[in-house]
Design an enzyme around this catalytic site. Structure first.
Site, mmCIF file in Angstrom:
data_model
loop_
_atom_site.group_PDB
_atom_site.id
_atom_site.type_symbol
_atom_site.label_atom_id
_atom_site.label_comp_id
_atom_site.label_asym_id
_atom_site.label_seq_id
_atom_site.Cartn_x
_atom_site.Cartn_y
_atom_site.Cartn_z
ATOM 1 N N PHE A 345 46.001 40.135 32.768
ATOM 2 C CA PHE A 345 45.117 41.286 32.908
ATOM 3 C C PHE A 345 43.763 40.938 33.525
ATOM 4 O O PHE A 345 42.981 41.826 33.812
ATOM 5 C CB PHE A 345 44.876 41.947 31.542
ATOM 6 C CG PHE A 345 46.093 42.603 30.982
ATOM 7 C CD1 PHE A 345 46.905 43.374 31.792
ATOM 8 C CD2 PHE A 345 46.434 42.443 29.659
ATOM 9 C CE1 PHE A 345 48.023 43.987 31.282
ATOM 10 C CE2 PHE A 345 47.566 43.047 29.144
ATOM 11 C CZ PHE A 345 48.366 43.821 29.960
ATOM 12 N N ILE A 347 40.543 37.596 34.603
ATOM 13 C CA ILE A 347 40.011 36.239 34.631
ATOM 14 C C ILE A 347 38.874 36.153 33.621
ATOM 15 O O ILE A 347 38.067 37.078 33.496
ATOM 16 C CB ILE A 347 39.504 35.882 36.041
ATOM 17 C CG1 ILE A 347 40.622 36.084 37.074
ATOM 18 C CG2 ILE A 347 39.014 34.439 36.094
ATOM 19 C CD1 ILE A 347 40.170 35.890 38.509
ATOM 20 N N ASP A 461 51.476 41.364 20.933
ATOM 21 C CA ASP A 461 51.457 40.297 21.938
ATOM 22 C C ASP A 461 50.946 38.994 21.323
ATOM 23 O O ASP A 461 50.088 38.318 21.891
ATOM 24 C CB ASP A 461 50.599 40.698 23.139
ATOM 25 C CG ASP A 461 50.946 39.891 24.398
ATOM 26 O OD1 ASP A 461 52.040 39.302 24.432
ATOM 27 O OD2 ASP A 461 50.123 39.845 25.327
#
Length: 640
Positions: A345, A347, A461
């Protein structure tokens, strides 16, 4: 009505509302913070930089500049504030005069007044977590008829024979002729139990840890409705009943859908000034990059996404996180100089705030998804406050630039410690015992998400990349981009699509034939994670014995477990072998294909903390996701 009159009547209320608009901004951005432990405290508390109208009179906090500690006055007594948990409306306090030299003899009879009057205020005791000690100063007691253990005696100017001072758990009454002072003091039950087990611990240390109290605000549900609609609770200080203030400066019961004058003026002026220029730039871009029809469709889609996120920000504007501009982030990160990592998603860059705190700034991919991952992250983590959950300090939403600002974790993510052939200096810091402690911390964080929050949160997740480690290797769950919020009344969760990471997704998430999605789905991911930790911990390349690839690991370790061969050739002590066996059994229970056979996460904690002899070996896992390398794909509803 003519356009001129509309503008006049629209602009007129702005001057009269400017003060309350400013007060709204103050109450949503100026949260109370003092020292290292009391941070980001919102309504009903106020004090320090937070104005009085942002709280209630009884909740005034004082920040001491000399030591960075917080105090509060309750029924005329100054207490030191040790912690505030706003999720549970709980505050832990201790007598301020007992902090530097915690001497029970310094207690005055006013502590008995606390017991008698405390529940008459907005504060009340948490009876399940405290007990009341009787402290008796300078008493004349016949030791033969009332023997007192030596450890219960206090050195308060007594001679140890005829005149003594002591304490006891059972409250009794002594007349003034018998004792100079009789004191009833509340203490933390857990601290007193530790005192009884630890011979070196003093009663003063117990008193220093304070005691928890609950607080209540008679708002009739006003504040929850107000904040969920984008407003903030405040007080004009003439009443102890809070009211709701909306972003446009108007008091209402709820704010959602309100369109105050401030909003109208910004829209009218902004559209009139910016629209021609924006359309011109946009059409030039379309001509250069693609066909006009495709470009216009993209524009409509992104405009709806932006409105959706802006509406969300308005709704959650009072959760206490700071909104940064993109220019702010460039300054914080020194123009994005130090890159910490990269995920699906965005950096992550290292940064430093103006007060010197280090932070991690995650720049989200501008054109990835609909902004739902941004909304999930802020909505989920803004509701949390736990030692094993990473703290979200702020965010940026500026056109297509979206970013999240987190507390900095010096040891990075867990995944770098789960790679074989790690450098020796790293390996020494993450041995078997440390891995066990990390596994236990992750379980406690998940238990908080599943049971501790007012709104339950499924992370969906859990994987090594999303477990961050602070300087003491305390694990913190991060990355709530796929999280799902659901009511405490619900036991199951409805998802329209699979979400998670290959190798860690519970089977029911991508195939409903295995069962319904629930908190047990996080348990499955957790089980896969700790089995991966076990694999790293026992050094498979040394142990060998028929393990040909990662897919076979759960079956391989299950076979060794049944043969009681675990895992002395990969660890060095009986204690380490016990940690590995516990983690292995728990992990295998967690990855059972049937959600009903998996333990809940609080049962996982009990298993990890309990005796190894009490653990039963689970059934053989017939379905298991492979353990993954650092580069694996994420399946989400964002990737359309």
């Amino acid at each position: 009505m003519s356009p001129l009159l509309i503008i006049i009547f629209t602009l007129f209320p702005i001057s009269s509302l400017s003060q309350t608009i400013q007060q709204y901004d103050d109450c949503t951005t100026k949260l109370y913070s003092c020292g290292e432990t009391i941070r980001w405290i919102r309504y009903p508390f106020w004090g320090h930089d937070r104005p009085s109208y942002c709280g209630l009179p009884e909740f005034h906090l004082t920040c001491r500049d000399d030591d960075g500690l917080t105090t509060i006055r309750i029924i005329g007594i100054t207490f030191r504030v040790l912690s505030i948990n706003q999720n549970f409306s709980m505050i832990t306090i201790a007598r301020d005069n007992l902090q530097e030299e915690p001497d029970p003899c310094l207690l005055e009879s006013v502590d008995s007044m606390i017991v008698n009057r405390f529940d008459d205020t907005v504060f009340s005791y948490a009876p399940s977590r405290i007990l009341f000690l009787g402290i008796y100063i300078e008493c004349v007691v016949d030791m033969r008829s009332a023997p007192i253990p030596d450890r219960n005696k206090l050195d308060c100017l007594g001679d140890g024979t005829k005149i003594i001072s002591f304490f006891r758990e059972e409250l009794v009454y002594f007349s003034q002729d018998s004792c100079k002072r009789n004191i009833t003091a509340p203490v933390l039950k857990k601290a007193f139990q530790e005192f009884k087990q630890n011979e070196t611990m003093s009663l003063g240390e117990v008193l220093k840890q304070g005691f928890p109290i609950a607080y209540k605000v008679d708002d009739g549900g006003i504040c929850s409705r107000c904040e969920s609609s984008g407003g903030t609770c405040w007080s004009n200080f003439t009443s102890s009943v809070p009211s709701c203030l909306c972003p446009d400066g108007m008091p209402r019961l709820v704010c959602r859908g309100s369109s105050g004058a401030n909003w109208k003026v910004k829209v009218v002026i902004g559209v009139a000034v910016a629209l021609p220029s924006l359309l011109l730039i946009f059409m030039i871009y379309c001509i250069m990059k693609s066909s006009s029809s495709n470009c216009i469709a993209t524009f409509k889609h992104k405009t709806m996404d932006d409105k959706r996120v802006e509406a969300f920000i308005m709704q959650y504007g009072s959760v206490g996180m700071k909104r940064y501009s993109y220019v702010d982030l460039k300054k914080i990160t020194n123009s994005f100089q130090v890159k910490l990592g990269q995920g699906s998603f965005g950096i992550v860059f290292k940064g430093k705030l103006s007060d010197g705190r280090l932070v991690a700034v995650k720049i989200l991919h501008s054109f990835k998804g609909s902004g739902q991952e941004f909304i999930n992250e802020v909505a989920s983590i803004s509701r949390t406050s736990h030692v094993n959950i990473v703290a979200l300090l702020g965010f940026c939403f500026e056109y297509q630039k979206r970013a999240l600002v987190y507390e900095f974790m010096p040891n990075g993510s867990l995944d770098k410690f789960l790679i074989h052939h790690v450098p020796l200096e790293i390996s020494e810091h993450i041995g078997i015992k440390r891995l066990y402690e990390v596994a236990l911390g992750i379980a406690r964080g998940l238990d908080y998400l599943h049971r501790g929050c007012n709104t339950r949160i499924l992370h969906l997740d859990i994987k090594p990349h999303n477990i961050l480690l602070d300087e003491d290797f305390c694990p913190k769950i991060a990355d709530f981009g796929l999280a799902k919020l659901y009511s405490r009344k619900e036991s199951m969760v409805s998802l329209l699509e699979a979400r998670g990471t290959i190798g860690y997704i519970a089977p029911e998430v991508f195939n409903r034939n295995f069962g319904r999605i629930s908190h047990k789905s996080d348990v499955y991911s957790y089980g896969t994670l700790i089995l991966e930790m076990v694999e790293r911990g026992i050094n498979i390349e040394v142990v060998g014995s028929g393990l040909t690839n990662e897919l076979n690991f759960p079956y391989w370790i299950y076979t060794r477990l049944k043969k009681d061969e675990i895992l002395l050739d990969g660890v060095t002590t009986i204690e380490e072998n016990g940690y590995v066996r516990k983690m292995t059994i728990v992990g295998l229970w967690c990855i059972q294909a049937d959600p009903g056979q998996r333990p809940s996460i609080n049962e996982v904690i009990e298993m990890l903390e309990g005796s190894i002899e009490e653990l039963e070996v689970p059934p053989k896992p017939f379905f298991s996701s492979p353990l993954q390398s650092p580069n694996h794909h994420v399946l989400t509803h964002h990737e359309e």
